[in-house]
Write an enzyme that holds these catalytic residues in place. Structure first.
Site, mmCIF file in Angstrom:
data_model
loop_
_atom_site.group_PDB
_atom_site.id
_atom_site.type_symbol
_atom_site.label_atom_id
_atom_site.label_comp_id
_atom_site.label_asym_id
_atom_site.label_seq_id
_atom_site.Cartn_x
_atom_site.Cartn_y
_atom_site.Cartn_z
ATOM 1 N N GLN A 116 0.842 -1.198 0.000
ATOM 2 C CA GLN A 116 0.000 0.000 0.000
ATOM 3 C C GLN A 116 0.877 1.246 0.000
ATOM 4 O O GLN A 116 0.375 2.362 -0.087
ATOM 5 C CB GLN A 116 -0.874 0.021 1.260
ATOM 6 C CG GLN A 116 -1.807 -1.170 1.377
ATOM 7 C CD GLN A 116 -2.466 -1.207 2.751
ATOM 8 O OE1 GLN A 116 -3.490 -0.592 2.984
ATOM 9 N NE2 GLN A 116 -1.859 -1.918 3.672
ATOM 10 N N HIS A 125 -1.588 1.268 -4.322
ATOM 11 C CA HIS A 125 -2.044 2.648 -4.095
ATOM 12 C C HIS A 125 -1.210 3.676 -4.849
ATOM 13 O O HIS A 125 -1.222 4.850 -4.504
ATOM 14 C CB HIS A 125 -2.028 2.964 -2.591
ATOM 15 C CG HIS A 125 -3.111 2.262 -1.837
ATOM 16 N ND1 HIS A 125 -3.130 2.176 -0.464
ATOM 17 C CD2 HIS A 125 -4.220 1.611 -2.265
ATOM 18 C CE1 HIS A 125 -4.208 1.491 -0.075
ATOM 19 N NE2 HIS A 125 -4.873 1.135 -1.150
ATOM 20 N N THR A 142 0.429 -2.764 8.707
ATOM 21 C CA THR A 142 -0.726 -2.013 8.204
ATOM 22 C C THR A 142 -1.822 -2.016 9.264
ATOM 23 O O THR A 142 -2.027 -3.008 9.968
ATOM 24 C CB THR A 142 -1.228 -2.555 6.844
ATOM 25 O OG1 THR A 142 -2.449 -1.919 6.499
ATOM 26 C CG2 THR A 142 -1.421 -4.049 6.851
HETATM 27 P P1 NAD Z 1 -1.180 3.156 8.767
HETATM 28 O O1 NAD Z 1 -0.316 4.353 9.047
HETATM 29 O O2 NAD Z 1 -2.635 3.302 8.831
HETATM 30 O O3 NAD Z 1 -0.767 2.011 9.801
HETATM 31 C C1 NAD Z 1 0.581 1.713 10.048
HETATM 32 C C2 NAD Z 1 0.640 0.464 10.903
HETATM 33 O O4 NAD Z 1 1.995 0.114 11.041
HETATM 34 C C3 NAD Z 1 0.076 0.644 12.329
HETATM 35 O O5 NAD Z 1 -0.823 -0.425 12.584
HETATM 36 C C4 NAD Z 1 1.311 0.560 13.219
HETATM 37 O O6 NAD Z 1 1.037 -0.098 14.440
HETATM 38 C C5 NAD Z 1 2.253 -0.260 12.387
HETATM 39 N N1 NAD Z 1 3.679 0.014 12.629
HETATM 40 C C6 NAD Z 1 4.284 1.191 12.903
HETATM 41 N N2 NAD Z 1 5.605 1.024 13.029
HETATM 42 C C7 NAD Z 1 5.860 -0.289 12.819
HETATM 43 C C8 NAD Z 1 7.044 -1.083 12.825
HETATM 44 N N3 NAD Z 1 8.246 -0.565 13.050
HETATM 45 N N4 NAD Z 1 6.919 -2.406 12.574
HETATM 46 C C9 NAD Z 1 5.708 -2.976 12.354
HETATM 47 N N5 NAD Z 1 4.555 -2.277 12.334
HETATM 48 C C10 NAD Z 1 4.630 -0.944 12.562
HETATM 49 O O7 NAD Z 1 -0.705 2.604 7.377
HETATM 50 P P2 NAD Z 1 -1.463 1.742 6.258
HETATM 51 O O8 NAD Z 1 -2.286 0.680 6.901
HETATM 52 O O9 NAD Z 1 -0.404 1.379 5.296
HETATM 53 O O10 NAD Z 1 -2.493 2.723 5.547
HETATM 54 C C11 NAD Z 1 -2.035 3.974 5.185
HETATM 55 C C12 NAD Z 1 -2.190 4.456 3.763
HETATM 56 O O11 NAD Z 1 -1.325 5.593 3.682
HETATM 57 C C13 NAD Z 1 -1.694 3.533 2.699
HETATM 58 O O12 NAD Z 1 -2.725 3.379 1.815
HETATM 59 C C14 NAD Z 1 -0.507 4.236 2.003
HETATM 60 O O13 NAD Z 1 -0.785 4.439 0.642
HETATM 61 C C15 NAD Z 1 -0.410 5.583 2.641
HETATM 62 N N6 NAD Z 1 0.935 5.881 3.230
HETATM 63 C C16 NAD Z 1 2.060 5.413 2.649
HETATM 64 C C17 NAD Z 1 3.308 5.636 3.228
HETATM 65 C C18 NAD Z 1 4.541 5.116 2.535
HETATM 66 O O14 NAD Z 1 4.526 4.944 1.325
HETATM 67 N N7 NAD Z 1 5.615 4.796 3.272
HETATM 68 C C19 NAD Z 1 3.408 6.354 4.409
HETATM 69 C C20 NAD Z 1 2.220 6.831 5.004
HETATM 70 C C21 NAD Z 1 1.000 6.577 4.395
#
Ligand code: NAD
Ligand code: ZN
Length: 236
Positions: free
Chosen positions: A91, A109, A176
């Site tokens: 994602q 995404h 996620t």
């Molecule tokens: P989210 O931010 O909703 O959830 C992140 C999850 O990761 C949380 O449940 C958290 O507990 C967990 N987490 C945090 N640090 C962690 C670690 N070190 N190890 C394991 N787990 C950890 O993210 P989502 O569910 O991916 O949904 C967010 C949407 O936002 C996606 O659709 C994406 O497109 C977008 N997004 C992308 C990025 C990126 O590309 N890096 C960053 C932020 C948001």
């Protein structure tokens, strides 16, 4: 050697957190200081294109300062060495999976390093800033936008993802929150087709109860351990 299972891995913002990319639902539900509704919807893009384009310009520029972490590298190793079917569905819009070397990868995404033409639908690799009104290389319309799937828009490659989920023996969800559909429903689809399901997350997510097993902790530690187990299971 055992028959190599078919694996689908779903990753979210949590797998990139240890690389220094902020997750979506951090403190206060903000993404880098912005409300999600202000930067992640077609309405926001129509209302304030400059704000939305600049937000993604900043995210794109920030990629230069981050590196894949041990979890991205472990999945790339699984991709290189797993003899069975494998699909990594992310994602994330960053490029850390591919920089780590993953090949069997889908960005459902969209991608920061891509521009989408709102007029003709062409998608082009894009590394620079993308001001609103930038002309499309393919059709000439001043309609290039960040190639990001906003809320309410259809994720990419759902046919391929659904087919992989239907064949999966193992489904693993990493980092996620399970709050964004359709990705949040993949675990149920995979289970319905008979897959074993595993969640790896820092803390229990809203959908934890849907998984056969949940491992709580940092992806940078737990993902390499899981990959080691998987590769050990097929070694002669
Ligand atoms: P989210 O931010 O909703 O959830 C992140 C999850 O990761 C949380 O449940 C958290 O507990 C967990 N987490 C945090 N640090 C962690 C670690 N070190 N190890 C394991 N787990 C950890 O993210 P989502 O569910 O991916 O949904 C967010 C949407 O936002 C996606 O659709 C994406 O497109 C977008 N997004 C992308 C990025 C990126 O590309 N890096 C960053 C932020 C948001
Ligand atoms: Zn075009």
């Amino acid at each position: 050697m055992a028959i190599a299972d078919s694996i689908v891995v779903l990753t979210g913002a949590g797998i990139s957190a240890e690389s220094g990319i902020a997750t979506f639902r951090g403190p206060g539900g903000l993404w880098e200081g912005h409300r999600v509704e202000d930067v992640c919807t077609p309405e926001a893009l129509a209302r304030d294109p400059l704000l939305v384009h600049r937000f993604y310009d900043a995210r794109r520029a920030a990629l230069a300062g981050v590196e894949p972490n041990a979890a991205h590298r472990a999945l790339a190793r699984l991709d290189a060495e797993w003899p069975g079917e494998l699909l990594i569905v992310t994602q994330n819009v960053d490029d850390l999976h591919e920089r780590a070397g993953a090949r069997r990868l889908l960005h459902m995404h969209g991608e920061l390093l891509s521009a989408l033409c709102a007029s003709c639908g062409a998608r082009r690799a894009w590394r620079d800033d993308l001001p609103p009104g930038t002309a499309c290389v393919d059709c000439g319309a001043p309609a290039l936008r960040p190639d990001i799937v906003f809320f309410g828009e259809m994720p990419y490659d759902m046919d391929r993802i659904d087919a992989a989920l239907a064949r999966a023996d193992i489904f693993v969800s990493i980092g996620t929150s399970g709050a964004v559909y359709p990705a949040a429903g993949f675990v149920q689809t995979a289970r319905w087709h008979g897959a074993q399901t595993l969640e790896i997350n820092l803390e229990p997510s809203g959908g934890s109860h849907l998984f056969d097993e949940s491992r709580m902790g940092a992806a940078g530690k737990l993902v390499p351990a899981w990959v080691d187990d998987m590769l050990a299971s097929i070694s002669p």
